[in-house]
Each structure stands twice: as C-alpha cells, then as structure tokens.
Motif scaffolding. Structure first.
Motif, PDB file in Angstrom:
ATOM      1  N   VAL A  65      38.643  29.705  52.293  1.00  0.00           N
ATOM      2  CA  VAL A  65      37.857  30.092  51.120  1.00  0.00           C
ATOM      3  C   VAL A  65      36.676  30.957  51.543  1.00  0.00           C
ATOM      4  N   ASN A  66      35.995  30.554  52.598  1.00  0.00           N
ATOM      5  CA  ASN A  66      34.847  31.334  53.078  1.00  0.00           C
ATOM      6  C   ASN A  66      35.265  32.723  53.532  1.00  0.00           C
ATOM      7  N   GLN A  67      36.417  32.815  54.199  1.00  0.00           N
ATOM      8  CA  GLN A  67      36.907  34.133  54.611  1.00  0.00           C
ATOM      9  C   GLN A  67      37.190  35.002  53.388  1.00  0.00           C
ATOM     10  N   GLY A  68      37.785  34.396  52.359  1.00  0.00           N
ATOM     11  CA  GLY A  68      38.054  35.138  51.131  1.00  0.00           C
ATOM     12  C   GLY A  68      36.778  35.595  50.453  1.00  0.00           C
ATOM     13  N   LEU A  69      35.798  34.701  50.417  1.00  0.00           N
ATOM     14  CA  LEU A  69      34.517  35.067  49.810  1.00  0.00           C
ATOM     15  C   LEU A  69      33.827  36.170  50.608  1.00  0.00           C
ATOM     16  N   ASP A  70      33.865  36.057  51.944  1.00  0.00           N
ATOM     17  CA  ASP A  70      33.278  37.099  52.788  1.00  0.00           C
ATOM     18  C   ASP A  70      33.965  38.435  52.542  1.00  0.00           C
ATOM     19  N   SER A  71      35.285  38.399  52.421  1.00  0.00           N
ATOM     20  CA  SER A  71      36.042  39.624  52.171  1.00  0.00           C
ATOM     21  C   SER A  71      35.662  40.219  50.817  1.00  0.00           C
ATOM     22  N   ALA A  72      35.550  39.350  49.821  1.00  0.00           N
ATOM     23  CA  ALA A  72      35.171  39.825  48.482  1.00  0.00           C
ATOM     24  C   ALA A  72      33.771  40.401  48.491  1.00  0.00           C
ATOM     25  N   ASN A  73      32.866  39.735  49.172  1.00  0.00           N
ATOM     26  CA  ASN A  73      31.488  40.212  49.234  1.00  0.00           C
ATOM     27  C   ASN A  73      31.360  41.502  50.027  1.00  0.00           C
ATOM     28  N   ALA A  74      32.310  41.729  50.946  1.00  0.00           N
ATOM     29  CA  ALA A  74      32.285  42.957  51.733  1.00  0.00           C
ATOM     30  C   ALA A  74      32.899  44.129  50.963  1.00  0.00           C
ATOM     31  N   GLY A  75      33.457  43.845  49.815  1.00  0.00           N
ATOM     32  CA  GLY A  75      34.024  44.912  48.989  1.00  0.00           C
ATOM     33  C   GLY A  75      35.395  45.367  49.413  1.00  0.00           C
ATOM     34  N   SER A  76      36.110  44.578  50.217  1.00  0.00           N
ATOM     35  CA  SER A  76      37.413  45.015  50.706  1.00  0.00           C
ATOM     36  C   SER A  76      38.566  44.501  49.850  1.00  0.00           C
ATOM     37  N   LEU A  77      38.296  44.191  48.595  1.00  0.00           N
ATOM     38  CA  LEU A  77      39.359  43.747  47.700  1.00  0.00           C
ATOM     39  C   LEU A  77      39.874  44.918  46.886  1.00  0.00           C
ATOM     40  N   VAL A  78      41.123  44.827  46.472  1.00  0.00           N
ATOM     41  CA  VAL A  78      41.726  45.847  45.617  1.00  0.00           C
ATOM     42  C   VAL A  78      41.585  45.344  44.184  1.00  0.00           C
ATOM     43  N   PRO A  79      41.077  46.167  43.287  1.00  0.00           N
ATOM     44  CA  PRO A  79      40.929  45.726  41.894  1.00  0.00           C
ATOM     45  C   PRO A  79      42.271  45.311  41.287  1.00  0.00           C
ATOM     46  N   ALA A  80      42.244  44.301  40.439  1.00  0.00           N
ATOM     47  CA  ALA A  80      43.460  43.757  39.830  1.00  0.00           C
ATOM     48  C   ALA A  80      44.220  44.820  39.058  1.00  0.00           C
ATOM     49  N   ASN A  81      43.508  45.695  38.368  1.00  0.00           N
ATOM     50  CA  ASN A  81      44.178  46.749  37.597  1.00  0.00           C
ATOM     51  C   ASN A  81      44.992  47.672  38.492  1.00  0.00           C
ATOM     52  N   ASP A  82      44.474  47.972  39.696  1.00  0.00           N
ATOM     53  CA  ASP A  82      45.204  48.827  40.639  1.00  0.00           C
ATOM     54  C   ASP A  82      46.480  48.137  41.113  1.00  0.00           C
ATOM     55  N   VAL A  83      46.378  46.862  41.402  1.00  0.00           N
ATOM     56  CA  VAL A  83      47.549  46.095  41.846  1.00  0.00           C
ATOM     57  C   VAL A  83      48.582  46.044  40.726  1.00  0.00           C
ATOM     58  N   GLU A  84      48.123  45.768  39.507  1.00  0.00           N
ATOM     59  CA  GLU A  84      49.035  45.709  38.362  1.00  0.00           C
ATOM     60  C   GLU A  84      49.743  47.039  38.151  1.00  0.00           C
ATOM     61  N   ALA A  85      49.015  48.131  38.235  1.00  0.00           N
ATOM     62  CA  ALA A  85      49.606  49.464  38.025  1.00  0.00           C
ATOM     63  C   ALA A  85      50.640  49.765  39.110  1.00  0.00           C
ATOM     64  N   LYS A  86      50.321  49.452  40.361  1.00  0.00           N
ATOM     65  CA  LYS A  86      51.236  49.717  41.479  1.00  0.00           C
ATOM     66  C   LYS A  86      52.548  48.961  41.288  1.00  0.00           C
ATOM     67  N   PHE A  87      52.451  47.673  40.919  1.00  0.00           N
ATOM     68  CA  PHE A  87      53.673  46.885  40.802  1.00  0.00           C
ATOM     69  C   PHE A  87      54.407  47.162  39.486  1.00  0.00           C
ATOM     70  N   ALA A  88      53.710  47.622  38.473  1.00  0.00           N
ATOM     71  CA  ALA A  88      54.388  48.053  37.247  1.00  0.00           C
ATOM     72  C   ALA A  88      55.256  49.264  37.563  1.00  0.00           C
ATOM     73  N   ALA A  89      54.739  50.179  38.380  1.00  0.00           N
ATOM     74  CA  ALA A  89      55.510  51.353  38.788  1.00  0.00           C
ATOM     75  C   ALA A  89      56.725  50.927  39.621  1.00  0.00           C
ATOM     76  N   ARG A  90      56.550  49.959  40.504  1.00  0.00           N
ATOM     77  CA  ARG A  90      57.676  49.475  41.310  1.00  0.00           C
ATOM     78  C   ARG A  90      58.744  48.820  40.427  1.00  0.00           C
ATOM     79  N   ARG A  91      58.299  48.021  39.462  1.00  0.00           N
ATOM     80  CA  ARG A  91      59.257  47.386  38.551  1.00  0.00           C
ATOM     81  C   ARG A  91      60.020  48.432  37.757  1.00  0.00           C
ATOM     82  N   ALA A  92      59.325  49.450  37.285  1.00  0.00           N
ATOM     83  CA  ALA A  92      59.975  50.510  36.512  1.00  0.00           C
ATOM     84  C   ALA A  92      61.009  51.242  37.359  1.00  0.00           C
ATOM     85  N   LEU A  93      60.668  51.539  38.607  1.00  0.00           N
ATOM     86  CA  LEU A  93      61.609  52.213  39.504  1.00  0.00           C
ATOM     87  C   LEU A  93      62.827  51.331  39.759  1.00  0.00           C
ATOM     88  N   THR A  94      62.598  50.074  39.987  1.00  0.00           N
ATOM     89  CA  THR A  94      63.714  49.142  40.208  1.00  0.00           C
ATOM     90  C   THR A  94      64.599  49.081  38.985  1.00  0.00           C
TER      91      THR A  94
END
Length: 96
Positions: A58-87
C-alpha cells in the motif's frame, strides 16, 4: 527452556470429549493443547508477516501515486476500449 503450567477452566463434558478425541489419536490432551498453541502462534506470525507485506505494498502504491507516475483512468479506459474494438472487428471479419 523451562516449562510453565497453564491452568484454565472448562466444563466437564468438553474436557471428557476432548480427552476421548485426543486418545483416539494416541495423544494426550496436554500434547494436543501444546500443538494447538504452537499452530496458533505460527498462524499469528504468518498473519503479522502478511499484514506487514500488505502495508508495504500500500505504501509503495501511495508513494507511486504521490510521485505522479500513475496513468489516468480515462487513458486506460480509452486504450482498452480501442483494443476491444479491434478484437471485435477481427472476430467479425469474414474468413477467407
């Protein structure tokens, strides 16, 4: 290591049934109680180790989030929506 006496109250019926169960396994009540105590202590140690590991994760996750190295949920959703559409398009393509 010296031995210590552990005294506690239990009703006669439970004591009798426990003694019978112990004898059926060629063990004394005291042997089984020691085994149960050891197992309980080991279980608590494993739980404490897991709790420590989990808190570290949990602390590693929080440190990662606080460091700004997370990918926004909308970006992840868009990427996998495109993959689903291609499939889906590949599934629907007529076979030659």
């Amino acid at each position: 290591m010296s031995d210590a006496t552990f005294t506690f109250r239990v009703n006669d019926e439970l004591k009798s049934e426990f003694s019978k169960a112990a004898r059926s396994r060629d063990r004394s009540s005291a042997q089984l109680l020691r085994d149960f105590m050891r197992e309980y202590v080991q279980q608590q140690q494993r739980l404490a180790e897991h709790d420590s590991w989990f808190k570290e994760q949990v602390n590693q996750g929080l440190d990662s989030a606080n460091a700004g190295s997370l990918v926004p949920a909308n970006d992840v959703e868009a990427k996998f929506a495109a993959r689903r559409a291609l499939t889906q398009r590949n599934i629907e393509k007529p076979q030659r």
